[in-house]
Design a protein around this motif. Structure first.
Motif, PDB file in Angstrom:
ATOM      1  N   MET A   1       1.412 -15.526   3.231  1.00  5.07           N
ATOM      2  CA  MET A   1       1.297 -14.849   1.948  1.00  5.07           C
ATOM      3  C   MET A   1       2.581 -14.105   1.616  1.00  5.07           C
ATOM      4  N   GLY A   2       2.831 -13.935   0.336  1.00  8.57           N
ATOM      5  CA  GLY A   2       3.951 -13.116  -0.084  1.00  8.57           C
ATOM      6  C   GLY A   2       3.670 -11.645   0.163  1.00  8.57           C
ATOM      7  N   PHE A   3       4.739 -10.839   0.116  1.00 10.66           N
ATOM      8  CA  PHE A   3       4.559  -9.423   0.417  1.00 10.66           C
ATOM      9  C   PHE A   3       3.676  -8.742  -0.619  1.00 10.66           C
ATOM     10  N   ASP A   4       3.897  -9.024  -1.902  1.00  8.50           N
ATOM     11  CA  ASP A   4       3.083  -8.407  -2.950  1.00  8.50           C
ATOM     12  C   ASP A   4       1.628  -8.838  -2.843  1.00  8.50           C
ATOM     13  N   ALA A   5       1.412 -10.130  -2.619  1.00  5.98           N
ATOM     14  CA  ALA A   5       0.032 -10.614  -2.468  1.00  5.98           C
ATOM     15  C   ALA A   5      -0.628 -10.012  -1.234  1.00  5.98           C
ATOM     16  N   ALA A   6       0.144  -9.818  -0.165  1.00  5.34           N
ATOM     17  CA  ALA A   6      -0.414  -9.218   1.046  1.00  5.34           C
ATOM     18  C   ALA A   6      -0.817  -7.764   0.798  1.00  5.34           C
ATOM     19  N   MET A   7       0.007  -7.020   0.074  1.00  4.48           N
ATOM     20  CA  MET A   7      -0.347  -5.627  -0.212  1.00  4.48           C
ATOM     21  C   MET A   7      -1.593  -5.540  -1.084  1.00  4.48           C
ATOM     22  N   ILE A   8      -1.713  -6.417  -2.075  1.00  2.00           N
ATOM     23  CA  ILE A   8      -2.899  -6.407  -2.926  1.00  2.00           C
ATOM     24  C   ILE A   8      -4.138  -6.785  -2.120  1.00  2.00           C
ATOM     25  N   ARG A   9      -3.996  -7.785  -1.251  1.00  2.00           N
ATOM     26  CA  ARG A   9      -5.136  -8.200  -0.436  1.00  2.00           C
ATOM     27  C   ARG A   9      -5.572  -7.081   0.513  1.00  2.00           C
ATOM     28  N   VAL A  10      -4.620  -6.460   1.170  1.00  2.00           N
ATOM     29  CA  VAL A  10      -4.947  -5.373   2.093  1.00  2.00           C
ATOM     30  C   VAL A  10      -5.509  -4.176   1.336  1.00  2.00           C
ATOM     31  N   GLY A  11      -4.958  -3.878   0.165  1.00  2.00           N
ATOM     32  CA  GLY A  11      -5.483  -2.780  -0.635  1.00  2.00           C
ATOM     33  C   GLY A  11      -6.931  -2.998  -1.042  1.00  2.00           C
ATOM     34  N   ASN A  12      -7.272  -4.235  -1.416  1.00  2.00           N
ATOM     35  CA  ASN A  12      -8.657  -4.541  -1.761  1.00  2.00           C
ATOM     36  C   ASN A  12      -9.576  -4.483  -0.546  1.00  2.00           C
ATOM     37  N   GLU A  13      -9.080  -4.913   0.605  1.00  2.00           N
ATOM     38  CA  GLU A  13      -9.909  -4.901   1.807  1.00  2.00           C
ATOM     39  C   GLU A  13     -10.157  -3.485   2.312  1.00  2.00           C
ATOM     40  N   LEU A  14      -9.219  -2.577   2.071  1.00  2.00           N
ATOM     41  CA  LEU A  14      -9.361  -1.194   2.554  1.00  2.00           C
ATOM     42  C   LEU A  14     -10.013  -0.266   1.539  1.00  2.00           C
ATOM     43  N   ALA A  15     -10.568  -0.822   0.466  1.00  2.00           N
ATOM     44  CA  ALA A  15     -11.127   0.022  -0.594  1.00  2.00           C
ATOM     45  C   ALA A  15     -12.291   0.866  -0.105  1.00  2.00           C
ATOM     46  N   SER A  16     -13.076   0.360   0.831  1.00  2.00           N
ATOM     47  CA  SER A  16     -14.242   1.114   1.314  1.00  2.00           C
ATOM     48  C   SER A  16     -13.932   1.943   2.552  1.00  2.00           C
ATOM     49  N   THR A  17     -13.038   1.474   3.413  1.00  2.00           N
ATOM     50  CA  THR A  17     -12.741   2.191   4.655  1.00  2.00           C
ATOM     51  C   THR A  17     -11.635   3.231   4.485  1.00  2.00           C
ATOM     52  N   ALA A  18     -10.636   2.946   3.671  1.00  2.00           N
ATOM     53  CA  ALA A  18      -9.527   3.877   3.442  1.00  2.00           C
ATOM     54  C   ALA A  18      -9.201   3.886   1.954  1.00  2.00           C
ATOM     55  N   PRO A  19     -10.013   4.544   1.126  1.00  2.00           N
ATOM     56  CA  PRO A  19      -9.789   4.481  -0.329  1.00  2.00           C
ATOM     57  C   PRO A  19      -8.487   5.124  -0.765  1.00  2.00           C
ATOM     58  N   GLU A  20      -8.006   6.149  -0.051  1.00  2.00           N
ATOM     59  CA  GLU A  20      -6.758   6.804  -0.451  1.00  2.00           C
ATOM     60  C   GLU A  20      -5.578   5.845  -0.332  1.00  2.00           C
ATOM     61  N   LEU A  21      -5.462   5.181   0.828  1.00  2.00           N
ATOM     62  CA  LEU A  21      -4.354   4.249   1.029  1.00  2.00           C
ATOM     63  C   LEU A  21      -4.511   3.019   0.144  1.00  2.00           C
ATOM     64  N   SER A  22      -5.737   2.564  -0.045  1.00  2.00           N
ATOM     65  CA  SER A  22      -5.973   1.423  -0.930  1.00  2.00           C
ATOM     66  C   SER A  22      -5.535   1.727  -2.358  1.00  2.00           C
ATOM     67  N   GLU A  23      -5.822   2.916  -2.826  1.00  2.00           N
ATOM     68  CA  GLU A  23      -5.402   3.296  -4.176  1.00  2.00           C
ATOM     69  C   GLU A  23      -3.892   3.311  -4.315  1.00  2.00           C
ATOM     70  N   GLU A  24      -3.189   3.790  -3.295  1.00  2.00           N
ATOM     71  CA  GLU A  24      -1.726   3.829  -3.362  1.00  2.00           C
ATOM     72  C   GLU A  24      -1.136   2.428  -3.338  1.00  2.00           C
ATOM     73  N   PHE A  25      -1.644   1.562  -2.493  1.00  2.00           N
ATOM     74  CA  PHE A  25      -1.151   0.179  -2.441  1.00  2.00           C
ATOM     75  C   PHE A  25      -1.352  -0.525  -3.783  1.00  2.00           C
ATOM     76  N   LEU A  26      -2.554  -0.418  -4.336  1.00  2.00           N
ATOM     77  CA  LEU A  26      -2.834  -1.108  -5.594  1.00  2.00           C
ATOM     78  C   LEU A  26      -2.044  -0.500  -6.749  1.00  2.00           C
ATOM     79  N   ALA A  27      -1.858   0.829  -6.729  1.00  2.00           N
ATOM     80  CA  ALA A  27      -1.080   1.461  -7.795  1.00  2.00           C
ATOM     81  C   ALA A  27       0.372   0.996  -7.759  1.00  2.00           C
ATOM     82  N   ALA A  28       0.954   0.907  -6.560  1.00  2.00           N
ATOM     83  CA  ALA A  28       2.337   0.443  -6.442  1.00  2.00           C
ATOM     84  C   ALA A  28       2.479  -0.999  -6.928  1.00  2.00           C
ATOM     85  N   GLN A  29       1.537  -1.849  -6.572  1.00  2.00           N
ATOM     86  CA  GLN A  29       1.632  -3.245  -6.990  1.00  2.00           C
ATOM     87  C   GLN A  29       1.393  -3.410  -8.482  1.00  2.00           C
ATOM     88  N   ARG A  30       0.508  -2.619  -9.061  1.00  7.13           N
ATOM     89  CA  ARG A  30       0.306  -2.715 -10.511  1.00  7.13           C
ATOM     90  C   ARG A  30       1.533  -2.210 -11.268  1.00  7.13           C
TER      91      ARG A  30
END
Length: 329
Positions: free
Chosen positions: A199-228
């Motif tokens: 996977m590309g780096f951007d796609a990997a960050m989005i995928r990891v951000g979505n996967e961590l939405a329930s376990t680590a919402p703070e970090l998931s929000e930062e990853f998705l915000a940076a990619q958006r």
């Protein structure tokens, strides 16, 4: 013939009405049954709804708050830009990055600074006037308050109402910092595995951000915000560095620098993330060892504070009792 048809219809009117009622009831039952048991396609779409809510862009693109206050805002927000930037950074560390976060923060402090003393003075006045039933001890204590003590209580309530939100904001920022710091090593491993899988780096960050939405919402929000922000047209280095500044975690800052250097010099992203993940695991192990090495010192302080009074009682207690008996006899 027309009259015969009308007579036949009138004679069969109860039957037709019953048939219409039966057809309406059948349609209603079928409608209720279809609502309670949707088809498989609708069930699959319903299962995908939470996933779409996680991936949604609402609230991820953050507006800038560096505008100079104007109008009524001058009475709430400080005019000094350095002070505004400091408060804005504290709000970002606490996860409060809305458009009106700074205004709401200062408005909350001012409202609580007036509301708490007003509520306390209202309760004291109501208790003295007999409108507010209180226990006997509290009522006697309230009735014996002097003017100086009331002034001190008012000043204390104003201080609590005005400075309480600042302490709450600091505590919230500290809790969010610890949550991101604890969740980031696992997120880095997931990003490394995703990049190694192709996977590309951007796609990997989005995928990891979505996967961590329930376990680590703070970090998931930062990853998705940076990619958006990157998808909206912002430069990758600015978005990653702003993400590191919002989190306030040193590991995230190092991660952003490693990624930007790998992209700038054309090195392998997978190798860079592998090396950094190894260093992250080593750093986490060293922090655990450091915390374990501090335990004996902390335990010795607790043991000394608890054992010393008991030892003094055991050693000096008989001597004191003997002297008391001697001089009393």
């Amino acid at each position: 013939m027309l009259e015969s048809l009308m007579q036949t219809a009138q004679s069969n009117l109860p039957t037709l009405a019953a048939a219409a009622v039966g057809v309406g009831a059948l349609i209603a039952v079928m409608g209720v049954a279809s609502m309670l048991k949707p088809d498989p396609a609708l069930r699959r779409m319903a299962r995908q709804v939470p996933r779409r809510e996680v991936i949604a862009d609402a609230g991820l693109l953050r507006p800038g708050n560096d505008r100079t206050p104007s109008g009524m805002m001058k009475a709430l927000v400080p005019a000094d830009k350095a002070e505004r930037m400091q408060v804005q950074r504290q709000l970002a560390l606490a996860g409060l990055t809305g458009e009106h976060a700074m205004r709401n923060y200062y408005l909350t402090r001012i409202v609580l600074g007036f509301l708490l003393p007003a509520a306390v003075m209202g309760a004291i006045w109501a208790s003295r006037a007999g409108y507010l039933p209180l226990p006997a001890r509290i009522e006697i204590a309230v009735g014996g308050l002097s003017q100086l003590m009331l002034t001190q209580i008012m000043a204390a309530m104003v201080a609590v109402g005005f400075f309480g939100p600042a302490y709450w904001l600091k505590a919230r920022a500290g809790g969010r910092h610890r949550a991101i710091e604890d969740a980031f090593p696992n997120a880095l491993d997931l990003i490394q595995i995703s990049v190694e899988a192709g996977m590309g780096f951007d796609a990997a960050m989005i995928r990891v951000g979505n996967e961590l939405a329930s376990t680590a919402p703070e970090l998931s929000e930062e990853f998705l915000a940076a990619q958006r922000e990157i998808q909206a047209g912002r430069s990758r280095d600015r978005a990653l560095l702003d993400m590191a500044a919002r989190t306030g975690v040193d590991e995230v800052s190092s991660f952003a620098n490693v990624v930007l250097q790998a992209m700038q010099f054309g090195t392998s992203m997978s190798d860079a993330l592998t090396v950094y993940a190894r260093e992250m695991r080593l750093s986490r192990e060293l922090r655990a060892q450091e915390a374990a090495n501090r335990l004996p010192v902390k335990m010795s302080i607790a043991l000394a504070s608890l054992l010393l009074p008991a030892l003094l009682l055991l050693t000096l207690g008989p001597v004191v009792i003997r002297y008391v008996r001697y001089f009393s006899g």
